[in-house]
Design a protein around this motif. Structure first.
Motif, PDB file in Angstrom:
ATOM      1  N   ARG A 275      18.100  64.290 109.379  1.00  0.00           N
ATOM      2  CA  ARG A 275      19.150  64.900 108.550  1.00  0.00           C
ATOM      3  C   ARG A 275      20.279  65.445 109.410  1.00  0.00           C
ATOM      4  O   ARG A 275      21.437  65.453 109.010  1.00  0.00           O
ATOM      5  N   LYS A 279      22.682  58.956 110.875  1.00  0.00           N
ATOM      6  CA  LYS A 279      23.731  58.551 109.957  1.00  0.00           C
ATOM      7  C   LYS A 279      23.097  58.134 108.639  1.00  0.00           C
ATOM      8  O   LYS A 279      22.031  57.506 108.635  1.00  0.00           O
ATOM      9  N   PRO A 280      23.725  58.485 107.512  1.00  0.00           N
ATOM     10  CA  PRO A 280      23.144  58.130 106.220  1.00  0.00           C
ATOM     11  C   PRO A 280      22.871  56.633 106.116  1.00  0.00           C
ATOM     12  O   PRO A 280      23.719  55.809 106.459  1.00  0.00           O
ATOM     13  N   GLY A 281      21.662  56.297 105.703  1.00  0.00           N
ATOM     14  CA  GLY A 281      21.316  54.897 105.516  1.00  0.00           C
ATOM     15  C   GLY A 281      20.844  54.181 106.763  1.00  0.00           C
ATOM     16  O   GLY A 281      20.430  53.023 106.696  1.00  0.00           O
ATOM     17  N   SER A 282      20.897  54.840 107.925  1.00  0.00           N
ATOM     18  CA  SER A 282      20.481  54.191 109.171  1.00  0.00           C
ATOM     19  C   SER A 282      19.062  54.598 109.529  1.00  0.00           C
ATOM     20  O   SER A 282      18.548  55.612 109.058  1.00  0.00           O
ATOM     21  N   ALA A 283      18.427  53.792 110.372  1.00  0.00           N
ATOM     22  CA  ALA A 283      17.059  54.083 110.793  1.00  0.00           C
ATOM     23  C   ALA A 283      17.045  55.305 111.708  1.00  0.00           C
ATOM     24  O   ALA A 283      18.037  55.634 112.359  1.00  0.00           O
ATOM     25  N   ASP A 284      15.904  55.973 111.755  1.00  0.00           N
ATOM     26  CA  ASP A 284      15.747  57.135 112.614  1.00  0.00           C
ATOM     27  C   ASP A 284      15.680  56.671 114.061  1.00  0.00           C
ATOM     28  O   ASP A 284      14.732  55.998 114.477  1.00  0.00           O
TER      29      ASP A 284
END
Length: 460
Positions: A275, A279-284
């Motif tokens: 969080r 980046k939103p929508g990207s893999a950790d």
């Protein structure tokens, strides 16, 4: 501009931090004193009517905003188009210039940092130098953004810098060629005793990926027995990148820092979590970390030019007992800024919060004190002393008093070219800490087992 349409950046040392990581609340109405507002309008009308020549209306309003911001701390300011382009440059990691960062201190244009292997670095420009003139033109009265615009230009062209150092040293003039610079921020050095030194020069858009690539390279058939994380001369950068770096060595959920301010969204606890660094929508990104990174013995190097996000990472590692800090007290930039856009080409950068280490220690105007104090082996004299955050005019004071003896101490400007050399005392001490069986005289006896390599991501 409506609150919900504003693009915000949370900042560390004037570098963007996506506000999606913190909750946003509707702005509460502010009561504007009628008398003061009328004085400003009266002054505006007076200038338009009576000034000796017709005045530029847009410039008057712009400078009025700029003047208002100058009454605050030195990190709150009006941003013009060039300033906003610099923010985007930090995110993209590419720009045209010579590789220096500047700031205005007591009317001087001080070089805050010099990127390693940049054109400026190769020509001998050093942190702590002050710029007296550019292309023969004095800089008196200019803002740091105006100075930066004079330094920037087309690749292959040259800029002439007239530089001064404190003391009775003569002025010197250097001609530096501009270049398109791709900011690779992570380097790896293999040392005796299966120790690796990982240097992070700045926290940029690619730093987390570069660090993960470095750690994966180190996770070979003969894994390293210790890591020295070198944050010396690191001026800060993107807070998400800093959180990701902390997360490479701390467990998920561990607190990295907390922030406190007047508005609700500035009061937060930032932890190792996608969080706060993803980046939103990207893999950790941290899912790609090799397992050894979480428990490999760790030491951290800091100095008086380790600032902002670098202090944040060092403080988190220190508070969690993950590794010891070696070197000298850090810079002391412990505030967070947010950029509030005004138009497509202008914005306000405003200090909204102080940040604290996981154990609640304040960084602002105090810095982080290392566990093991190691002074540089060779000081270049009083002309090489650097300013700290507490030396800046109108700086945000610390909430608690700073001991006078500590507040009066100024750091020595260390040349990054000496880092990793046989005379690097802080590194020597860190290696002995990580590998007690290695005799101290041998710790840097053959410091290079391989070439210090800049890690490049595919396609970069």
């Amino acid at each position: 501009m409506k609150e919900q349409t504003m693009k915000r950046w949370m900042l560390s040392a004037a570098i963007g931090y996506c506000a999606a990581t913190l909750p946003c609340h509707a702005a509460e109405p502010v009561q504007i004193p009628k008398e003061e507002f009328e004085q400003m309008l009266d002054s505006y009308q007076l200038v338009l009517r009576d000034y000796v020549e017709p005045a530029d209306r847009k410039k008057l309003f712009t400078e009025a905003i700029r003047g208002m911001m100058s009454a605050l701390d030195p990190h709150s300011r009006y941003l013009d188009k060039a300033d906003l382009e610099d923010l985007e440059r930090i995110h993209s990691g590419q720009y045209v210039g010579i590789g220096i960062g500047v700031e205005m201190i007591n009317g001087q244009v001080l070089i805050r940092d010099v990127a390693e292997n940049s054109p400026a670095d190769k020509q001998g420009v050093r942190a702590g130098d002050s710029i007296v003139a550019i292309d023969g033109a004095p800089l008196f009265g200019l803002r740091d953004s105006q100075v930066a615009s004079r330094v920037h230009g087309e690749p292959g062209t040259k800029v002439e810098l007239t530089l001064a150092r404190r003391g009775n040293t003569p002025l010197r003039t250097l001609s530096v060629e501009r270049a398109t610079l791709q900011e690779h921020t992570v380097t790896v050095q293999h040392l005796d005793g299966d120790i690796a030194r990982i240097r992070i020069a700045e926290f940029g858009g690619n730093t987390a990926a570069e660090l993960i690539a470095a750690l994966r390279q180190l996770d070979g058939p003969r894994p390293v027995k210790g890591i020295v994380l070198d944050l010396r001369n690191n001026p800060g950068g993107l807070l998400p990148a800093a959180v990701a770096v902390a997360g490479a060595f701390l467990p998920q959920g561990a607190m990295v820092f907390s922030s406190t301010g007047r508005i609700p969204e500035s009061n937060s606890k930032i932890t190792v979590s996608p969080r706060f660094y993803g980046k939103p929508g990207s893999a950790d990104a941290c899912e790609q970390l090799p397992a050894f990174a979480q428990d490999v013995p760790l030491a951290v190097l800091v100095n008086g030019a380790s600032a902002s996000a670098a202090e944040l990472v060092a403080g988190a590692i220190q508070d969690h007992g993950r590794g010891k800090l070696f070197g000298t007290r850090t810079y002391g930039k412990g505030s967070i800024q947010t950029v509030f856009p005004l138009t497509d080409e202008s914005a306000i950068k405003l200090t909204i919060a102080r940040y604290y280490t996981p154990n609640g220690r304040e960084v602002q105007a105090q810095g982080i004190v290392p566990d093991v104090a190691i002074a540089p082996a060779v000081a270049r004299g009083d002309d090489a002393l650097l300013f700290r955050e507490a030396d800046m005019a109108n700086h945000l004071p610390a909430s608690s008093a700073v001991p006078e003896t500590e507040a009066s101490q100024r750091p020595v400007a260390e040349d990054s070219k000496t880092f990793g050399s046989a005379g690097d005392r802080a590194l020597q001490a860190a290696i002995v800490q990580l590998h007690p069986a290695l005799p101290s005289g041998q710790a840097l006896g053959s410091v290079w087992r391989g070439i210090s390599a800049m890690l490049r991501l595919p396609g970069s």
